[in-house]
Design a protein around this motif. Structure first.
Motif, PDB file in Angstrom:
ATOM      1  N   GLU A  72      21.465  38.242  77.681  1.00 20.89           N
ATOM      2  CA  GLU A  72      22.100  38.054  76.383  1.00 20.89           C
ATOM      3  C   GLU A  72      21.385  38.889  75.322  1.00 20.89           C
ATOM      4  OE1 GLU A  72      24.809  36.654  75.725  1.00 20.89           O
ATOM      5  OE2 GLU A  72      25.181  35.583  77.624  1.00 20.89           O
ATOM      6  N   LEU A  76      24.398  34.491  69.186  1.00 19.21           N
ATOM      7  CA  LEU A  76      25.576  33.722  69.580  1.00 19.21           C
ATOM      8  C   LEU A  76      25.666  33.604  71.095  1.00 19.21           C
ATOM      9  CD1 LEU A  76      28.136  32.226  68.796  1.00 19.21           C
ATOM     10  CD2 LEU A  76      29.352  34.434  68.807  1.00 19.21           C
ATOM     11  N   GLY A  77      25.393  34.693  71.801  1.00 13.01           N
ATOM     12  CA  GLY A  77      25.401  34.631  73.260  1.00 13.01           C
ATOM     13  C   GLY A  77      24.320  33.723  73.801  1.00 13.01           C
ATOM     14  N   TRP A  78      23.150  33.766  73.159  1.00 13.85           N
ATOM     15  CA  TRP A  78      22.046  32.875  73.542  1.00 13.85           C
ATOM     16  C   TRP A  78      22.449  31.419  73.374  1.00 13.85           C
ATOM     17  CZ3 TRP A  78      18.552  29.204  71.954  1.00 13.85           C
ATOM     18  CH2 TRP A  78      17.311  29.166  72.615  1.00 13.85           C
ATOM     19  N   PHE A  79      23.092  31.107  72.228  1.00  9.68           N
ATOM     20  CA  PHE A  79      23.534  29.739  71.952  1.00  9.68           C
ATOM     21  C   PHE A  79      24.571  29.289  72.973  1.00  9.68           C
ATOM     22  CE2 PHE A  79      26.635  26.929  69.862  1.00  9.68           C
ATOM     23  CZ  PHE A  79      25.814  25.858  69.542  1.00  9.68           C
ATOM     24  N   ARG A  80      25.491  30.163  73.332  1.00  5.30           N
ATOM     25  CA  ARG A  80      26.533  29.789  74.305  1.00  5.30           C
ATOM     26  C   ARG A  80      25.932  29.476  75.665  1.00  5.30           C
ATOM     27  NH1 ARG A  80      31.128  34.388  72.794  1.00  5.30           N
ATOM     28  NH2 ARG A  80      32.089  33.225  71.049  1.00  5.30           N
ATOM     29  N   GLN A  81      24.904  30.206  76.035  1.00  4.06           N
ATOM     30  CA  GLN A  81      24.255  29.906  77.319  1.00  4.06           C
ATOM     31  C   GLN A  81      23.571  28.538  77.285  1.00  4.06           C
ATOM     32  OE1 GLN A  81      24.490  31.393  80.146  1.00  4.06           O
ATOM     33  NE2 GLN A  81      25.553  33.229  79.455  1.00  4.06           N
ATOM     34  N   LYS A  84      26.382  25.833  77.382  1.00  2.00           N
ATOM     35  CA  LYS A  84      27.387  26.058  78.417  1.00  2.00           C
ATOM     36  C   LYS A  84      27.580  24.809  79.276  1.00  2.00           C
ATOM     37  CE  LYS A  84      28.367  29.292  82.206  1.00  2.00           C
ATOM     38  NZ  LYS A  84      27.826  30.456  82.961  1.00  2.00           N
ATOM     39  N   GLN A  85      28.816  24.580  79.669  1.00  2.00           N
ATOM     40  CA  GLN A  85      29.143  23.382  80.449  1.00  2.00           C
ATOM     41  C   GLN A  85      28.511  23.429  81.837  1.00  2.00           C
ATOM     42  OE1 GLN A  85      33.361  22.652  80.643  1.00  2.00           O
ATOM     43  NE2 GLN A  85      33.172  21.053  82.213  1.00  2.00           N
ATOM     44  N   ARG A  90      27.057  18.844  78.961  1.00  3.67           N
ATOM     45  CA  ARG A  90      26.443  19.938  78.191  1.00  3.67           C
ATOM     46  C   ARG A  90      24.943  19.653  78.195  1.00  3.67           C
ATOM     47  NH1 ARG A  90      30.350  23.920  76.781  1.00  3.67           N
ATOM     48  NH2 ARG A  90      32.266  22.869  76.118  1.00  3.67           N
ATOM     49  N   LEU A 238      32.470  20.719  69.148  1.00  5.42           N
ATOM     50  CA  LEU A 238      31.539  21.583  69.871  1.00  5.42           C
ATOM     51  C   LEU A 238      31.621  21.334  71.367  1.00  5.42           C
ATOM     52  CD1 LEU A 238      29.100  23.541  69.998  1.00  5.42           C
ATOM     53  CD2 LEU A 238      27.618  21.566  69.620  1.00  5.42           C
ATOM     54  N   ASP A 242      35.549  24.668  74.614  1.00  7.80           N
ATOM     55  CA  ASP A 242      35.965  25.457  75.783  1.00  7.80           C
ATOM     56  C   ASP A 242      35.775  24.639  77.064  1.00  7.80           C
ATOM     57  OD1 ASP A 242      33.239  25.380  75.712  1.00  7.80           O
ATOM     58  OD2 ASP A 242      32.936  27.489  76.194  1.00  7.80           O
TER      59      ASP A 242
END
Length: 588
Positions: A72, A76-81, A84-85, A90, A238, A242
């Motif tokens: 990443e 934002l990509g770091w946060f999504r990881q 992530k489900q 979560r 949140l 997704d």
């Protein structure tokens, strides 16, 4: 003597506590310190002897998270990881601890992750201590039963499983702490913070939001409903932004009555540690008894609501914590009953039953002290009753679940480390460079013997009672004479037998443990945990083995030969081409 003579003022006499009959508090504090520290120290000692730095099942997802995080390039990509489900959860909290451990130490240690999760048990004991201290004057007398219920080898699976310890222990700690603060403090910010953390630890953390809403209404705290509901809506957005519905479990099979019985068994699963071969019905009895007790407490609180009287903080916390435990039982039974009702008693879920025992005990003691003027001697009597009940559960788990703890250690070192480290016909590790950079293999009892596993031995063969295939597994039965009386223990967990399979392509190593006794005499040392005159049976699923013909050998670790000796047998195991079993993916 003159009546006008000057007289010295008389000093007031301070009565001696012993002379007035007022008991000293020091014996109580000493009792509390000793009997609270004993279970914590004993379980810590057992953990230190058995825990190994080997990932189990979902633990590999934490390694995958670190690898994904390295790719990443944006916040934002770091946060999504992080959020992530993972199955239906979560596990942001779990991932943040993983990232912090790796960043701080340069290597990921699953033993350290276990410690982070296991510390939640101590936090739970402290929380119940704070609860008692608020309502009970000699609160320390009632702390030892809490420690005996919570810090127990009945929790063996979570204790030695990194991700599961963080998730299953921490979610209870954060959720109960959230409800405690919500019930007792009108500054709602801290409760909202803990509720958010609980939601990002495990899926059942969501339960604190509707429970908190009910508690605020029951306590007539309408002004605090708005911030609580706003935070809940933000977390829902949140969490489900997704979200993908996982297909990890079989569809629930069972009537409404069976599912209700499953919920009671889940809440009474602490019975599984007792000396019984059929714990399910007894778990239903214990769960039903505890729920009946709380039914009386709920009716008392409901009577206050009908009179438009707010619930007391004591009632709000007790019923709120019960609702969280009961709600979790409903969720787990609905999702897991298709695996069979024995799944509901498994160690990874037992934290909820043990927490319910501690909650019921501390609540009843607190309510009793709030209602009556309890003499000090009566307090001691109630404390000793709790100590006796908690001690029976704790000692039974420490004796019987020692086997499961040892078996898990053996499985991790053989099935999950050796069999995935040496995958060719040479004693060279085939672990990929990325995994080797992130994780170190755990030191194992077989390390010195690994080169010898790949060559033949000229020792005389030992007999194998039988080798056959049953359903989708191979069964190897070893006679008691082969073991020679060597059995594992908490002090020598690696002692005893292992089975080595060797073909032209590769080797496999499996631990072979005797079956434990489940008898009350084991608790009082009238019988050993393992019978030394019974055969040992090893079951190997066929889908764990590559196709081929394997020579079967025994690797024996004795007290006088800790390096181990390899003994061949005359048996061959032939694995035919097979198809992997199909079914729902497992979410452990």
């Amino acid at each position: 003597m003159s009546f006008t003579q000057h007289r010295q003022p008389i000093q007031p006499i301070v009565p001696d506590p012993a002379a007035t009959g007022r008991p000293s508090v020091w014996p109580g504090w000493l009792y509390a310190l000793v009997f609270t520290a004993l279970p914590i120290g004993a379980v810590s000692w057992a953990w230190a002897n058995l825990a190994v730095n080997v990932p189990k099942w979902d633990d590999h997802a934490l390694k995958g998270f670190l690898i994904a995080l390295e790719h990443e390039t944006s916040p934002l990509g770091w946060f999504r990881q992080v959020v992530k489900q993972h199955n239906e959860h979560r596990i942001a909290y779990d991932r943040l601890l993983t990232w912090a451990d790796y960043t701080l130490f340069g290597k990921l240690s699953f033993k350290r992750l276990m410690i982070y999760g296991d510390l939640s048990l101590l936090a739970l004991v402290v929380l119940f201590g704070a609860f008692l201290r608020r309502y009970v004057r000699p609160w320390y007398l009632f702390l030892p039963p809490v420690a005996l219920f919570i810090v127990s080898l009945a929790q063996w699976e979570n204790l030695y499983w990194a991700l599961s310890s963080i998730q299953n222990f921490s979610i209870v700690g954060w959720s109960i702490a959230c409800l405690y603060l919500l019930a007792h403090h009108h500054r709602i910010g801290w409760a909202i913070t803990l509720a958010m953390i609980a939601t990002l630890v495990s899926g059942n953390g969501f339960l604190v939001w509707p429970i908190g809403l009910v508690l605020l209404l029951a306590q007539h705290r309408t002004k605090e409903l708005i911030p609580w509901c706003v935070a809940a809506v933000l977390l829902i957005a949140l969490y489900f932004g997704d979200y993908v519905q996982p297909t990890t479990h079989p569809q629930t099979r069972g009537s409404l009555l069976e599912l209700a019985g499953g919920c009671l068994a889940f809440l009474g699963a602490a019975v599984e540690a007792l000396p019984t071969n059929k714990p399910y019905p007894f778990s239903i009895v214990l769960g039903g008894g505890l729920l009946a007790c709380w039914g009386v407490i709920f009716l008392q609180a409901l009577a206050r609501s009908r009179q438009k009287i707010a619930w007391t903080p004591l009632q709000a916390f007790g019923l709120g914590a019960l609702a969280f435990l009961l709600g979790t039982a409903v969720v787990v039974v609905w999702g897991r009953y298709g695996y069979g009702h024995d799944m509901l008693l498994t160690s990874r879920y037992r934290i909820y039953s043990l927490t319910l025992l501690a909650l019921t005990y501390t609540y009843c003691i607190s309510a009793y002290y709030q209602t009556y003027a309890v003499p000090f001697r009566s307090g001691w009597f109630l404390a000793l009753i709790g100590l006796a009940v908690g001690g029976i559960f704790w000692w039974s788990a420490f004796r019987f679940n020692a086997h499961e703890s040892i078996a898990l250690r053996r499985m991790l070192l053989t099935n999950m480390q050796y069999n995935w480290t040496y995958t060719t016909n040479s004693p060279l590790s085939t672990i990929d460079d990325t995994t080797r950079r992130l994780i170190d293999n755990a030191p194992a009892f077989y390390d010195a013997q690994v080169p010898a596993f790949f060559i033949g031995t000229q020792a005389p063969p030992v007999p194998v009672d039988t080798l056959f295939k049953r359903n989708n597994a191979y069964v190897i039965r070893l006679s008691a004479q082969v073991a020679g009386g060597d059995v594992p223990s908490l002090t020598r967990p690696d002692a005893g037998l292992n089975v080595l399979l060797r073909s032209a392509k590769r080797t496999y190593l499996y631990g072979a443990l005797p079956a434990p006794r489940r008898h009350w005499r084991v608790l009082v040392n009238l019988l050993p945990l393992y019978a030394t005159d019974q055969p040992i049976e090893l079951v190997i699923p066929d889908n764990e083995l590559e196709v081929g013909t394997y020579q079967v050998a025994i690797v024996h670790y004795k007290a006088n030969q800790p390096a181990g000796i390899i003994q061949p047998t005359s048996q061959l195991l032939t694995v035919s081409p097979h198809r992997l079993a199909t079914g729902p993916a497992k979410n452990w």
